[in-house]
Design a protein around this motif. Sequence first.
Motif, PDB file in Angstrom:
ATOM      1  N   GLY A 313       0.629  -1.242  -0.065  1.00 59.30           N
ATOM      2  CA  GLY A 313       0.005   0.026   0.101  1.00 59.30           C
ATOM      3  C   GLY A 313       0.866   1.405  -0.055  1.00 59.30           C
ATOM      4  N   ARG A 314       2.142   1.130   0.071  1.00 56.39           N
ATOM      5  CA  ARG A 314       3.075   2.376  -0.072  1.00 56.39           C
ATOM      6  C   ARG A 314       2.885   2.961  -1.572  1.00 56.39           C
ATOM      7  NH1 ARG A 314       8.286   0.354   3.377  1.00 56.39           N
ATOM      8  NH2 ARG A 314       7.057  -0.676   5.111  1.00 56.39           N
ATOM      9  N   LEU A 315       3.353   4.277  -1.360  1.00 56.68           N
ATOM     10  CA  LEU A 315       3.670   4.689  -2.772  1.00 56.68           C
ATOM     11  C   LEU A 315       4.974   4.215  -3.586  1.00 56.68           C
ATOM     12  CD1 LEU A 315       3.278   8.411  -1.599  1.00 56.68           C
ATOM     13  CD2 LEU A 315       1.212   6.926  -2.858  1.00 56.68           C
ATOM     14  N   HIS A 316       5.064   4.584  -4.753  1.00 57.92           N
ATOM     15  CA  HIS A 316       6.027   3.690  -5.573  1.00 57.92           C
ATOM     16  C   HIS A 316       7.370   3.703  -5.042  1.00 57.92           C
ATOM     17  CE1 HIS A 316       8.145   2.620  -9.540  1.00 57.92           C
ATOM     18  NE2 HIS A 316       9.092   3.281  -9.109  1.00 57.92           N
ATOM     19  N   ASN A 317       8.238   5.062  -4.661  1.00 62.36           N
ATOM     20  CA  ASN A 317       9.517   4.808  -3.982  1.00 62.36           C
ATOM     21  C   ASN A 317       9.498   4.185  -3.029  1.00 62.36           C
ATOM     22  OD1 ASN A 317      10.686   6.021  -6.398  1.00 62.36           O
ATOM     23  ND2 ASN A 317      10.637   8.131  -5.603  1.00 62.36           N
ATOM     24  N   PRO A 318       8.752   4.844  -1.851  1.00 57.03           N
ATOM     25  CA  PRO A 318       8.759   3.954  -0.392  1.00 57.03           C
ATOM     26  C   PRO A 318       8.534   2.378  -0.868  1.00 57.03           C
ATOM     27  CG  PRO A 318       7.536   5.736  -0.254  1.00 57.03           C
ATOM     28  CD  PRO A 318       7.577   5.714  -1.610  1.00 57.03           C
ATOM     29  N   ALA A 319       7.546   1.953  -1.799  1.00 52.19           N
ATOM     30  CA  ALA A 319       7.464   0.506  -1.884  1.00 52.19           C
ATOM     31  C   ALA A 319       8.585  -0.290  -2.567  1.00 52.19           C
ATOM     32  CB  ALA A 319       6.139   0.241  -2.697  1.00 52.19           C
ATOM     33  N   ARG A 320       9.566   0.522  -3.231  1.00 52.42           N
ATOM     34  CA  ARG A 320      10.422   0.022  -3.900  1.00 52.42           C
ATOM     35  C   ARG A 320      11.624  -0.566  -2.734  1.00 52.42           C
ATOM     36  NH1 ARG A 320      15.843   1.385  -5.157  1.00 52.42           N
ATOM     37  NH2 ARG A 320      16.311   0.904  -7.635  1.00 52.42           N
ATOM     38  N   ASN A 321      11.582  -0.042  -1.618  1.00 51.31           N
ATOM     39  CA  ASN A 321      12.390  -0.618  -0.536  1.00 51.31           C
ATOM     40  C   ASN A 321      12.086  -1.939  -0.390  1.00 51.31           C
ATOM     41  OD1 ASN A 321      13.682   1.969  -0.294  1.00 51.31           O
ATOM     42  ND2 ASN A 321      12.355   2.488   1.241  1.00 51.31           N
ATOM     43  N   VAL A 322      10.641  -2.308  -0.162  1.00 54.06           N
ATOM     44  CA  VAL A 322      10.073  -3.590   0.142  1.00 54.06           C
ATOM     45  C   VAL A 322      10.580  -4.405  -1.019  1.00 54.06           C
ATOM     46  CG1 VAL A 322       7.988  -5.100   0.425  1.00 54.06           C
ATOM     47  CG2 VAL A 322       8.143  -2.825   1.291  1.00 54.06           C
ATOM     48  N   PHE A 323      10.428  -4.056  -2.318  1.00 55.18           N
ATOM     49  CA  PHE A 323      10.759  -4.892  -3.378  1.00 55.18           C
ATOM     50  C   PHE A 323      12.182  -5.307  -3.231  1.00 55.18           C
ATOM     51  CE2 PHE A 323      12.644  -5.010  -7.697  1.00 55.18           C
ATOM     52  CZ  PHE A 323      11.816  -6.094  -8.156  1.00 55.18           C
ATOM     53  N   VAL A 324      13.154  -4.057  -3.243  1.00 52.74           N
ATOM     54  CA  VAL A 324      14.586  -4.468  -3.116  1.00 52.74           C
ATOM     55  C   VAL A 324      14.895  -5.266  -2.157  1.00 52.74           C
ATOM     56  CG1 VAL A 324      16.613  -3.345  -2.662  1.00 52.74           C
ATOM     57  CG2 VAL A 324      15.002  -1.960  -4.107  1.00 52.74           C
ATOM     58  N   ARG A 325      14.429  -5.090  -0.941  1.00 52.40           N
ATOM     59  CA  ARG A 325      14.851  -6.263   0.185  1.00 52.40           C
ATOM     60  C   ARG A 325      14.396  -7.586  -0.146  1.00 52.40           C
ATOM     61  NH1 ARG A 325      16.717  -4.922   5.098  1.00 52.40           N
ATOM     62  NH2 ARG A 325      16.734  -6.743   6.293  1.00 52.40           N
ATOM     63  N   GLN A 326      13.298  -7.963  -0.678  1.00 53.00           N
ATOM     64  CA  GLN A 326      12.812  -9.085  -1.290  1.00 53.00           C
ATOM     65  C   GLN A 326      13.598  -9.931  -2.289  1.00 53.00           C
ATOM     66  OE1 GLN A 326      10.314 -11.028   0.325  1.00 53.00           O
ATOM     67  NE2 GLN A 326      10.440  -9.241   1.733  1.00 53.00           N
ATOM     68  N   VAL A 327      14.201  -8.988  -3.367  1.00 55.53           N
ATOM     69  CA  VAL A 327      15.139  -9.512  -4.226  1.00 55.53           C
ATOM     70  C   VAL A 327      16.572  -9.630  -3.930  1.00 55.53           C
ATOM     71  CG1 VAL A 327      16.279  -8.608  -6.328  1.00 55.53           C
ATOM     72  CG2 VAL A 327      13.925  -8.263  -6.199  1.00 55.53           C
ATOM     73  N   LEU A 328      17.022  -8.912  -3.007  1.00 52.83           N
ATOM     74  CA  LEU A 328      18.114  -8.941  -2.412  1.00 52.83           C
ATOM     75  C   LEU A 328      18.454 -10.089  -1.441  1.00 52.83           C
ATOM     76  CD1 LEU A 328      19.529  -5.335  -1.454  1.00 52.83           C
ATOM     77  CD2 LEU A 328      19.944  -6.759  -3.592  1.00 52.83           C
ATOM     78  N   THR A 329      17.300 -10.432  -0.469  1.00 55.01           N
ATOM     79  CA  THR A 329      17.351 -11.620   0.019  1.00 55.01           C
ATOM     80  C   THR A 329      17.371 -12.677  -0.580  1.00 55.01           C
ATOM     81  OG1 THR A 329      15.877 -10.293   1.960  1.00 55.01           O
ATOM     82  CG2 THR A 329      16.069 -12.741   1.901  1.00 55.01           C
ATOM     83  N   ALA A 330      16.622 -12.966  -1.686  1.00 53.57           N
ATOM     84  CA  ALA A 330      16.827 -13.919  -2.805  1.00 53.57           C
ATOM     85  C   ALA A 330      18.322 -14.262  -3.153  1.00 53.57           C
ATOM     86  CB  ALA A 330      15.903 -13.865  -3.851  1.00 53.57           C
ATOM     87  N   LEU A 331      18.685 -13.065  -3.650  1.00 54.22           N
ATOM     88  CA  LEU A 331      20.223 -13.168  -4.064  1.00 54.22           C
ATOM     89  C   LEU A 331      21.294 -13.807  -3.055  1.00 54.22           C
ATOM     90  CD1 LEU A 331      20.606 -10.195  -6.535  1.00 54.22           C
ATOM     91  CD2 LEU A 331      20.190 -12.470  -7.109  1.00 54.22           C
ATOM     92  N   ALA A 332      21.001 -13.224  -1.832  1.00 52.67           N
ATOM     93  CA  ALA A 332      21.851 -13.350  -0.668  1.00 52.67           C
ATOM     94  C   ALA A 332      21.810 -14.836  -0.162  1.00 52.67           C
ATOM     95  CB  ALA A 332      21.475 -12.542   0.583  1.00 52.67           C
ATOM     96  N   ARG A 333      20.503 -15.553  -0.201  1.00 49.90           N
ATOM     97  CA  ARG A 333      20.400 -16.928   0.011  1.00 49.90           C
ATOM     98  C   ARG A 333      21.165 -17.838  -0.850  1.00 49.90           C
ATOM     99  NH1 ARG A 333      13.983 -16.946   1.436  1.00 49.90           N
ATOM    100  NH2 ARG A 333      14.388 -16.501   3.842  1.00 49.90           N
ATOM    101  N   GLN A 334      21.076 -17.304  -2.319  1.00 48.24           N
ATOM    102  CA  GLN A 334      21.806 -18.362  -3.278  1.00 48.24           C
ATOM    103  C   GLN A 334      23.604 -17.778  -3.061  1.00 48.24           C
ATOM    104  OE1 GLN A 334      21.192 -17.773  -7.585  1.00 48.24           O
ATOM    105  NE2 GLN A 334      19.364 -16.566  -6.836  1.00 48.24           N
ATOM    106  N   LEU A 335      23.907 -16.807  -2.334  1.00 46.01           N
ATOM    107  CA  LEU A 335      25.181 -16.592  -2.187  1.00 46.01           C
ATOM    108  C   LEU A 335      26.086 -17.165  -0.866  1.00 46.01           C
ATOM    109  CD1 LEU A 335      27.817 -14.764  -3.162  1.00 46.01           C
ATOM    110  CD2 LEU A 335      26.956 -12.941  -1.417  1.00 46.01           C
ATOM    111  N   ILE A 336      25.183 -17.093   0.069  1.00 44.08           N
ATOM    112  CA  ILE A 336      25.542 -17.705   1.340  1.00 44.08           C
ATOM    113  C   ILE A 336      25.000 -19.071   1.620  1.00 44.08           C
ATOM    114  CG2 ILE A 336      25.316 -17.321   3.747  1.00 44.08           C
ATOM    115  CD1 ILE A 336      26.731 -14.981   2.193  1.00 44.08           C
TER     116      ILE A 336
END
Length: 714
Positions: A313-336
């Motif tokens: 329900g956040r606006l585009h830029n604040p919601a981007r933080n949610v999106f970025v964290r989810q994507v980075l977490t997926a990459l981190a799980r592959q890395l670690i």
Amino acid sequence: MTRLSRAGGNPQAQSERDAFATQYERRLAQLEAVDDGLAFGRLDRSLDGPGSGDESVEGAGDRLYIGRIGLSSDSQATLLVDWRAPVAAAFYRATAAHPQGVVRRRHLRTRGRAVNGYDDEVFDLSGLSSTERSALSGEAALMAALQEQRTGRMREVVATLQAEQDEVVRADRDGVLVVQGGPGTGKTVVALHRAAYLLYTYREQLSSAGVLVVGPGSIFLRYVEQVLPSLGETAVVLATQAELFPGIEVTGTEADHIAALKGSKKMVAVIAAALADRRRVPARDLLVRHEGHRLRLDRHVVRRARDQAVRSGRLHNPARNVFVRQVLTALARQLIGRDLWDGYERRDRDEVLLDLVRNADVKRALDQLWPHLDAPRLLRELYADPERLAATGLSAMEQQLLQRDPDGAWTPADVPLLDEAAELIGETDPWARRAGQRADEEQRRGVRYAEEALQSSGAGGGLVDAATLAARYAGSGGSTDLASHALADRGWAFGHVVVDEAQELSWMAWRLLMRRCPSRSMTVVGDVAQASAPWAARDWADALADHAPGRWRAVELTVCYRTPASVMAVAADVLATVAPKLAAPQAVRQGDVPPRAVQAADLPAGTVDAVAGLRGGGTIGVLLPAEHRAGVRAALDTAFPGATGEQTDAEIAVLTVAQSKGLEFDAVVVVDPQAILDVPGRGGGDLYVALTRTTDRLVVVHPGPLPAVLHRLG
């Protein structure tokens, strides 16, 4: 008055000094602004009439002097009553049928500080002594004011407000008040006086938020800019629609049909679709490199991250933080490794994510999938990309209309779209919010401290408030800098908004203005008969139904004080073709010089001859189609060096009809009326506007046959 930039003493002593200094500076500026014509009227009241015992006017007795501001003697006896005070209402509303306890109303004519004449209106002759009866004098003050030559700037009419105008000025501030009125009925000046009245009556609520006055163009704003300061009010911001989005410069123009599309209701969905299109799921998995590792970004992971961010329900830029964290977490799980990652502490996880987001490959992927945006970037990239335009749901023809070079100049119709985009995008800088929160906290502390200083110093009394003092003490300039503060802040909420020529606003422009005034406390003035833009409102209900449902009401001004009856008769014929259901306003005077038409095959030469015959009698407006402006202006410059210009204070103002809206001149020359009429969708309204700008004389210069609608001039 000069204030020392550095002063000794502890903070409390400095605050008290600034409280007094700010109070005196404000009062001095106010007195200087209203000095010319400070007192303009007197009310002689019956001792036993209504209002004669008004306790709010201490020491006034049965005689009140009315002026631009209120003044009291050292003993607090009333010397001058502010025209906005309730007791002064009788000065505008008393009539022979309803005198409201008034025996005599006197209009004072002044030059500087000297009274050089007065006009009396007597409602009860028996209330005057024989000596007073013999001293009665005067031509009606209104007629005298109407016959004065124009200066190129709008003057306040506080001394000659009429009863129907005064009712509008003093109307309740809640909701949207629509003032419909034909040419010369005083809509604009009434709206400005209403702003002054509201600032006086609701000073505490409005002084810090300010009043926004929106005009149709810079020429108009320059014409009216002196009115409110002359009434002692400075907490007002004057702006055009083009100035209501901070950080951009509007220099472009575009065809009416393009502006009409941009102003239409459908653009709300277009902007939303354009923004949604920037949150993309790739057609196939993406590969990114990080410290020698090849990491796969699964498109299904991206989809889930996008959907979760949207559901937040956040606006585009604040919601981007949610999106970025989810994507980075997926990459981190592959890395670690999933098991190892799940055992990490929060601080360790954040370090890994921070390391990932610094990677250039990862940053590019994130920007491609969910970019951090601002409104100008979103619109520029939308206009420049046919694929992005196609994704908004617009027709092929509409897509072609909007497509343009990414470096193209912004136009006035872009401003509401930028505002709409900013409303959906949210913060453009995550650090700005934190800085803003700190600034707000500091400002609140400053205001609390200023309140204590005002109370301890006794320097209150309404001329200076705590917010003003706090801003002064912080070095920001206080309310004297209200315009720059308000216009630099897209989220600024004004206490009241005045809109002139409101019939020209598009649907999207209305939406923009409602955001600037969430309380919907607005004064909207216009004339649907003078509407000329293809998107202009033809009915106030249609204009406001979506934006202020159940929150608006309309009043009408019916008397024309500007244009003589002989000219209004010509204009009324045009009105009958434009809006046959509307009646032209009733002119209060006939006029000394009948309007006339002159045929001239050479339009520039014919215009020069017409102007030559009008010079020496005040300002002249030459109103013409844009295609004739260069040739006519050059001929006038040659014939009358130094007298012509595109500003209202030029002796000869050469303007298009659109530029002349809201203005008035002692004499008007309308050039090529048939060409004005021939503009599709707006010609009749424009000719009606052009004919009614004069206060005295009208000449129509035409190269061919006179249009049939102007048969009275034939």
